[in-house]
Write an enzyme that holds these catalytic residues in place. Structure first.
Site, PDB file in Angstrom:
ATOM      1  N   ASN A 192      14.256  -2.333  14.744  1.00 38.19           N
ATOM      2  CA  ASN A 192      15.697  -2.154  14.837  1.00 38.19           C
ATOM      3  C   ASN A 192      16.092  -2.439  16.287  1.00 38.19           C
ATOM      4  OD1 ASN A 192      18.328  -1.314  14.840  1.00 38.19           O
ATOM      5  ND2 ASN A 192      17.874   0.870  14.537  1.00 38.19           N
ATOM      6  N   TRP A 193      16.697  -3.588  16.483  1.00 37.30           N
ATOM      7  CA  TRP A 193      17.038  -3.980  17.855  1.00 37.30           C
ATOM      8  C   TRP A 193      18.260  -3.246  18.391  1.00 37.30           C
ATOM      9  CZ3 TRP A 193      16.398 -10.090  17.935  1.00 37.30           C
ATOM     10  CH2 TRP A 193      15.026 -10.391  17.989  1.00 37.30           C
ATOM     11  N   LYS A 194      19.006  -2.583  17.501  1.00 39.56           N
ATOM     12  CA  LYS A 194      20.223  -1.862  17.914  1.00 39.56           C
ATOM     13  C   LYS A 194      21.153  -2.832  18.663  1.00 39.56           C
ATOM     14  CE  LYS A 194      17.553   2.325  17.803  1.00 39.56           C
ATOM     15  NZ  LYS A 194      17.359   3.704  18.233  1.00 39.56           N
TER      16      LYS A 194
ATOM     17  N   HIS B 246      21.909   4.414   9.553  1.00 43.55           N
ATOM     18  CA  HIS B 246      21.093   4.832  10.696  1.00 43.55           C
ATOM     19  C   HIS B 246      21.766   6.034  11.362  1.00 43.55           C
ATOM     20  CE1 HIS B 246      19.291   4.829  14.687  1.00 43.55           C
ATOM     21  NE2 HIS B 246      18.253   4.248  14.108  1.00 43.55           N
TER      22      HIS B 246
ATOM     23  N   GLU C 260      22.385   6.749  14.295  1.00 41.59           N
ATOM     24  CA  GLU C 260      23.377   6.431  15.335  1.00 41.59           C
ATOM     25  C   GLU C 260      24.721   6.086  14.715  1.00 41.59           C
ATOM     26  OE1 GLU C 260      20.975   3.576  17.399  1.00 41.59           O
ATOM     27  OE2 GLU C 260      19.647   5.210  18.017  1.00 41.59           O
TER      28      GLU C 260
ATOM     29  N   GLU D 100      13.814   9.107   9.437  1.00 44.63           N
ATOM     30  CA  GLU D 100      13.863   9.111  10.898  1.00 44.63           C
ATOM     31  C   GLU D 100      14.422  10.444  11.379  1.00 44.63           C
ATOM     32  OE1 GLU D 100      13.986   4.811  12.576  1.00 44.63           O
ATOM     33  OE2 GLU D 100      16.018   5.510  12.256  1.00 44.63           O
TER      34      GLU D 100
ATOM     35  N   GLY E  82      14.121   7.627  19.983  1.00 40.68           N
ATOM     36  CA  GLY E  82      14.355   7.274  21.381  1.00 40.68           C
ATOM     37  C   GLY E  82      13.992   8.382  22.366  1.00 40.68           C
TER      38      GLY E  82
ATOM     39  N   SER F 293      10.340   6.976  17.679  1.00 44.88           N
ATOM     40  CA  SER F 293       9.352   6.832  18.754  1.00 44.88           C
ATOM     41  C   SER F 293       7.995   6.322  18.269  1.00 44.88           C
ATOM     42  CB  SER F 293       9.195   8.150  19.522  1.00 44.88           C
ATOM     43  OG  SER F 293      10.410   8.504  20.158  1.00 44.88           O
TER      44      SER F 293
ATOM     45  N   GLY G 277      12.395   1.229  16.957  1.00 41.77           N
ATOM     46  CA  GLY G 277      13.474   0.846  17.862  1.00 41.77           C
ATOM     47  C   GLY G 277      12.912   0.264  19.147  1.00 41.77           C
ATOM     48  N   GLY G 278      12.761   1.127  20.153  1.00 41.20           N
ATOM     49  CA  GLY G 278      12.345   0.705  21.499  1.00 41.20           C
ATOM     50  C   GLY G 278      11.163  -0.256  21.528  1.00 41.20           C
TER      51      GLY G 278
HETATM   52  P1  PGA Z   1      12.866   4.459  18.475  1.00 36.97           P
HETATM   53  O1  PGA Z   1      14.087   4.163  17.465  1.00 36.97           O
HETATM   54  O2  PGA Z   1      11.664   3.789  17.909  1.00 36.97           O
HETATM   55  O3  PGA Z   1      13.308   3.868  19.770  1.00 36.97           O
HETATM   56  O4  PGA Z   1      12.705   5.946  18.530  1.00 36.97           O
HETATM   57  C1  PGA Z   1      13.893   4.200  16.089  1.00 36.97           C
HETATM   58  C2  PGA Z   1      15.181   3.905  15.378  1.00 36.97           C
HETATM   59  O5  PGA Z   1      16.232   4.377  15.837  1.00 36.97           O
HETATM   60  O6  PGA Z   1      15.214   3.193  14.352  1.00 36.97           O
END
Ligand code: PGA
Length: 245
Positions: free
Chosen positions: A8-10, A100, A102, A168, A174, A205, A226-227
């Site tokens: 997930n590049w956000k 998601h 967010e 998640e 994150g 994470s 994500g990251g």
């Molecule tokens: P993260 O993000 O791996 O940076 O914790 C995961 C996500 O939000 O899908």
């Protein structure tokens, strides 16, 4: 079930950065027979990511699938700032991430709007990955399963092989605080009872250091990352780990 490592590049990666990612990545440790690869790119980088992915794999059968990070339930209309299924379909996008945390936290997404998006997009033929997960306060308050029950209430009535679920925990996103493999498995076992045939991913994470122990759990079929999906070498490493049995 075949594993899936979704990135997930956000809100990261312009088109130039998207091209640079695909140029830099070395997929030699990835076995596409064992693990699928998917990247959720920002709307304006979707076309570029699709093109870069096709070029990278021009001679082979494998491809990195590209998905969108959101889409509206209506096909068109007065919904300023939203993107519809037909717009994505025209680009060649076949997968969408929905709900998601967010989007729930910052953009008012609710269980109800998540369900509307999921139902509509599945009906339009997309593969849909729906996200669920509790906050830190909910976990500490012993409400994890109650919250999940509420989040999946509508989703669990959907029997569609194109639905994927991502668990998640919000406190793990994150933060560097991954759920332990046992914590993640406990929730996945709970989800598995309601979704016996659905691909269940863990997210929060995930790194090349912890992926193998998460994948070793019975009901974890892959990861939403994500990251660590932003660095070509890390994403390639994750695909390499998921390719091992
Ligand atoms: P993260 O993000 O791996 O940076 O914790 C995961 C996500 O939000 O899908």
């Amino acid at each position: 079930m075949k594993r899936l490592i979704a990135g997930n590049w956000k809100m990261n990666f312009t088109q130039a950065e998207t091209r640079a990612f695909f140029e830099a990545i070395d997929f030699s440790n990835w076995d596409p027979e064992r693990a699928d690869a998917l990247l959720f790119a920002p709307m304006l980088s979707l076309e570029c990511a699709l093109d870069a992915s096709k070029r990278k794999f021009a001679k082979g059968a494998a491809t990195i699938a590209i998905g969108a990070q959101n889409a509206h339930w209506e096909k068109k209309g007065a919904f300023t700032g939203e993107v519809s299924g037909p717009m994505l379909e025209e680009l060649g996008i076949k997968q969408v991430l929905i709900g998601h945390s967010e989007r729930r936290q910052h953009f008012g997404e609710t269980d109800e709007t998540v369900l509307k998006r999921v139902e509509s997009l599945l009906a339009q033929g997309f593969r849909v990955m729906a996200c669920v997960g509790e906050t830190r306060a909910e976990r500490e308050g012993g409400q994890t399963f109650q919250v999940l029950e509420r989040q999946i209430a509508g989703l669990s009535k959907i029997a569609n092989e194109k639905l994927t679920l991502a668990y998640e925990p919000v406190w793990a996103i994150g933060t560097g605080l991954t759920a332990s493999p046992e914590q993640a498995q406990e929730v996945h076992a709970f989800l598995r009872k309601r979704f016996p045939k659905t691909l269940l991913l863990y997210g929060g994470s995930v790194t090349p250091e912890n992926l193998a122990s998460l994948l070793a759990q019975k009901d974890i079929n892959g990861a939403l990352v994500g990251g660590a999906s932003l660095k070509p070498e890390n994403y390639a490493q994750l695909l390499g780990i998921a390719s091992l049995r």
